[in-house]
Design an enzyme around this catalytic site. Sequence first.
Site, PDB file in Angstrom:
ATOM      1  N   LYS A 120     -51.027 -20.397  14.291  1.00 30.54           N
ATOM      2  CA  LYS A 120     -49.657 -20.899  14.278  1.00 30.54           C
ATOM      3  C   LYS A 120     -48.936 -20.554  15.580  1.00 30.54           C
ATOM      4  CE  LYS A 120     -46.174 -18.853  12.400  1.00 30.54           C
ATOM      5  NZ  LYS A 120     -45.229 -18.178  11.470  1.00 30.54           N
ATOM      6  N   ASP A 138     -45.525 -23.397   9.495  1.00 27.50           N
ATOM      7  CA  ASP A 138     -45.058 -22.134   8.921  1.00 27.50           C
ATOM      8  C   ASP A 138     -44.675 -22.379   7.468  1.00 27.50           C
ATOM      9  OD1 ASP A 138     -42.699 -23.548   9.014  1.00 27.50           O
ATOM     10  OD2 ASP A 138     -41.549 -21.951   9.988  1.00 27.50           O
TER      11      ASP A 138
END
Length: 210
Positions: A120, A138
């Site tokens: 991420k 997220d």
Amino acid sequence: MNADKRYQIFSRLREQNPEPRTELEYQTPFELLIAVMLSAQATDVSVNKATRKLFPIANTPEALLQLGVDGVKTYIRTIGLFNTKADNVIKTCALLLSEHQGEVPKTREALERLPGVGRKTANVVLNTAFGQPVMAVDTHIFRVSNRTGIAKGKTVLDVEKRLTRLVPAEFLLDAHHWLILHGRYVCTARKPRCGACVIEDLCEFKDKTE
């Protein structure tokens, strides 16, 4: 969700916010990398408060290395997991200097080899600092994608892959920011603000609020 509906959703999000930006404050790819590393399980607001004091003192790998782990801790102590994060920041700075001439690499593989940098974080840096059309998923984006029906998936990676494939190409670069901001301020976890949502009529969430 069909392709036409998905196109309309992103058209409206773009019309509402033509130039979406991260809420993390940064001036260089390196500052962004450090800010994103610090933001894990922390708010952007708390990270910005810390980096406003840290970056004027040290905002390069060399300068942060000179501060050392304990020095970095004094600036980020208000952020969750600050001990681990300070250690990872210093290790990352050392690796950037030894393997990348102090520059932030522009590939996911190289970024993920940096201590404290996962998929991420790597995707955020690639998208925001280097303009690559990748999706950093997220909790907000995972929730919005599943709840609206834009891209359903049981795991973060599933949603990332589906978004990358299903979001129309013209929207892909900014899709990360539109979705995260939508999840943060409108399509919130406990009680989504459906009455204030520009895509309410296109959203496939069954339990909409007034």
